[in-house]
Design an enzyme around this catalytic site. Structure first.
Site, PDB file in Angstrom:
ATOM      1  N   SER A 214       0.705  -1.263  -0.014  1.00  0.00           N
ATOM      2  CA  SER A 214       0.258   0.058  -0.019  1.00  0.00           C
ATOM      3  C   SER A 214       0.731   1.260  -0.018  1.00  0.00           C
ATOM      4  O   SER A 214       0.101   2.582  -0.115  1.00  0.00           O
ATOM      5  CB  SER A 214      -1.029  -0.019   1.168  1.00  0.00           C
ATOM      6  OG  SER A 214      -2.163  -0.625   1.036  1.00  0.00           O
TER       7      SER A 214
ATOM      8  N   PHE B  85     -11.663 -12.598  -2.769  1.00  0.00           N
ATOM      9  CA  PHE B  85     -10.349 -12.213  -2.899  1.00  0.00           C
ATOM     10  C   PHE B  85      -9.748 -12.295  -1.559  1.00  0.00           C
ATOM     11  O   PHE B  85      -9.115 -11.491  -0.902  1.00  0.00           O
ATOM     12  CB  PHE B  85     -10.303 -10.697  -3.164  1.00  0.00           C
ATOM     13  CG  PHE B  85     -11.161 -10.170  -4.292  1.00  0.00           C
ATOM     14  CD1 PHE B  85     -10.497 -10.218  -5.467  1.00  0.00           C
ATOM     15  CD2 PHE B  85     -12.493  -9.722  -4.132  1.00  0.00           C
ATOM     16  CE1 PHE B  85     -11.069  -9.903  -6.849  1.00  0.00           C
ATOM     17  CE2 PHE B  85     -13.206  -9.447  -5.524  1.00  0.00           C
ATOM     18  CZ  PHE B  85     -12.492  -9.541  -6.632  1.00  0.00           C
TER      19      PHE B  85
ATOM     20  N   GLY C 161       2.643  -0.786   4.220  1.00  0.00           N
ATOM     21  CA  GLY C 161       2.028  -1.548   3.037  1.00  0.00           C
ATOM     22  C   GLY C 161       2.505  -2.955   3.483  1.00  0.00           C
ATOM     23  O   GLY C 161       3.059  -3.558   3.810  1.00  0.00           O
TER      24      GLY C 161
ATOM     25  N   TYR D 259     -10.733   2.107   5.710  1.00  0.00           N
ATOM     26  CA  TYR D 259      -9.840   1.716   4.525  1.00  0.00           C
ATOM     27  C   TYR D 259     -10.389   0.878   3.472  1.00  0.00           C
ATOM     28  O   TYR D 259     -10.996  -0.099   3.722  1.00  0.00           O
ATOM     29  CB  TYR D 259      -8.434   1.185   5.285  1.00  0.00           C
ATOM     30  CG  TYR D 259      -7.466   1.048   4.524  1.00  0.00           C
ATOM     31  CD1 TYR D 259      -6.414   2.201   4.509  1.00  0.00           C
ATOM     32  CD2 TYR D 259      -7.220   0.070   3.735  1.00  0.00           C
ATOM     33  CE1 TYR D 259      -5.156   2.140   3.766  1.00  0.00           C
ATOM     34  CE2 TYR D 259      -5.779   0.128   2.970  1.00  0.00           C
ATOM     35  CZ  TYR D 259      -4.804   1.033   3.347  1.00  0.00           C
ATOM     36  OH  TYR D 259      -3.737   0.861   2.357  1.00  0.00           O
ATOM     37  N   SER D 260     -10.225   1.389   2.246  1.00  0.00           N
ATOM     38  CA  SER D 260     -10.697   0.612   1.144  1.00  0.00           C
ATOM     39  C   SER D 260      -9.729   0.628  -0.113  1.00  0.00           C
ATOM     40  O   SER D 260      -9.443   1.627  -0.662  1.00  0.00           O
ATOM     41  CB  SER D 260     -12.020   1.502   0.658  1.00  0.00           C
ATOM     42  OG  SER D 260     -12.474   0.682  -0.630  1.00  0.00           O
ATOM     43  N   ASN D 261      -9.441  -0.500  -0.182  1.00  0.00           N
ATOM     44  CA  ASN D 261      -8.477  -0.819  -1.458  1.00  0.00           C
ATOM     45  C   ASN D 261      -9.087  -0.657  -2.623  1.00  0.00           C
ATOM     46  O   ASN D 261      -8.686  -0.226  -3.682  1.00  0.00           O
ATOM     47  CB  ASN D 261      -7.927  -2.192  -1.226  1.00  0.00           C
ATOM     48  CG  ASN D 261      -6.855  -2.270  -0.233  1.00  0.00           C
ATOM     49  OD1 ASN D 261      -5.666  -1.620  -0.480  1.00  0.00           O
ATOM     50  ND2 ASN D 261      -6.892  -2.927   0.788  1.00  0.00           N
TER      51      ASN D 261
END
Length: 376
Positions: free
Chosen positions: A92, A152, A331, A191-193
């Site tokens: 990240s 996922f 990350g 938090y949103s990827n």
């Protein structure tokens, strides 16, 4: 990319020969302050003793002095030390690069931070006239995070079935949006990827080029980051590198160094080195990447709440135990944990990578390494 199993971070009993490796000066004139380097080395060795990592490499900068430190080994079944400036997957920390790219486009008048996303990507998101570009960059849009979905799995044994799968950004977002928005846009932080996959799509919609191409032309090439790349589907890590692993339920370790990065996309697919990350951090705080007004926008934060610190536009701002304010990002991607933080004046910088033995790393030990670099 951040995964649920890595907890809120951004984010090892080996043979004695693999522990407490001496600091490796960049050159004779670049030896970091001994007390700070010793403090960081001690916390790196402690991370190794948690049993969750094979090795860790770090680059500590104070002023014009740098020190490279290592602990552990490049593989779990070998004695070769972690490369002094090996390549690794940054997870990240990629978000800082993509956010900088968007902000450059804002500076060119091609994107408005407070414009609705529907202006650029019509029909992609629900509530497209209420969700702004700023909200997506700041994780306040309420977009569901695909990495928390069973479709996922991004850590542990289930991920192995998807390791070499080619994903598309459109497919990731479509699957994520089978769930409703998590909350009213602009009212909370989550938090949103998925949001950062949308950011990559935004860059392409505005420029006509992939996010990989734009990050390369706008950030990587201007800063001379020769060992940094934004792969699309390539599974390899170029150059010398340490190996990352996943631990199966039966105790077997699986080397996941090679994987298809498309599952992380513009939220976590990039590869780098500690030297390049240090150069990037320096470029960020010295104005080489963004005009002061845009860097100020990047630092407008909201509370994260689930961990100490606040979140800006692809940027974490937090205070260390000794009260120093630092900015950067953590990350995580299967096999690797990364951190990149700097003081606002750029005087002290830390770039660090852990090559994991298993995804359930000791995050307290990981956080201690960050803190020790700024608070010896």
């Amino acid at each position: 990319m951040r995964t649920k199993s890595r907890g809120p971070a951004l984010a090892l009993a080996l043979a004695t020969a693999g522990l407490a490796l001496a600091a490796v000066p960049v050159h004779a004139a670049e030896a970091s302050a001994p007390s700070t380097a010793a403090s960081l080395q001690k916390s790196m060795d402690a991370m190794m003793r948690t049993g969750t990592a094979a090795g860790v490499q770090a680059r500590l900068s104070e002023g014009d002095r740098q020190t490279v430190l290592r602990s552990g080994t490049a593989t779990i079944d070998g004695k070769r030390p972690v490369p002094a400036n090996g390549s690794f997957r940054m997870g990240s920390v990629t978000k800082v690069f993509t956010s900088v790219t968007v902000l450059q486009l804002v500076g060119e008048g091609r994107i408005g931070l407070d414009d609705p996303i529907g202006k650029y990507l019509p029909g992609l998101l629900p509530r497209e006239n209420d969700i702004t570009v700023r909200m997506i960059l700041q994780h306040t849009a309420g977009i569901p995070d695909y990495t928390s979905m069973k479709e996922f799995p991004t850590s542990d044994e289930p991920y192995l079935k998807l390791r070499f799968t080619r994903f598309t950004d459109e497919g990731i977002v479509k699957t994520a949006l089978t769930r409703p928005l998590d909350f009213e846009p602009g009212t909370k932080f989550s938090y949103s990827n998925t949001g950062y996959v949308v950011v990559g799509m935004l860059i392409k919609a505005v420029t006509g080029h992939s996010w990989q191409s734009e990050v390369t032309e706008r950030v990587i090439k201007p800063l001379g980051l020769h060992d940094t790349s934004a792969p699309t589907y390539s599974t390899a890590i170029p150059g010398p590198h340490a190996h990352g692993y996943i631990k199966k339920n039966n105790g077997e370790y699986v080397d996941v160094t090679r994987l298809n990065p498309s599952i992380a996309s513009s939220g976590g697919a990039m590869i780098t080195t500690t030297a390049d990350l240090t150069t990037f951090l320096n470029g960020l705080v010295t104005g080489k990447l963004l005009k002061p007004s845009l860097f100020a926008e990047m630092q407008k934060t909201v509370p994260i709440k689930i961990q100490p610190g606040d979140y800006g536009l692809g940027l974490v701002s937090m205070s260390t135990s000794c009260g120093r304010r630092v900015i950067g990002h953590n990350g995580g991607i299967p096999g690797y944990l990364t951190t990149a933080f700097t003081t606002l004046d750029g005087r002290t910088k830390l770039a660090l990578s852990v090559n994991q033995k298993q995804s359930q790393s000791d995050m307290a030990a990981f956080s201690k390494m960050i803190d020790s670099a700024f608070c010896p």
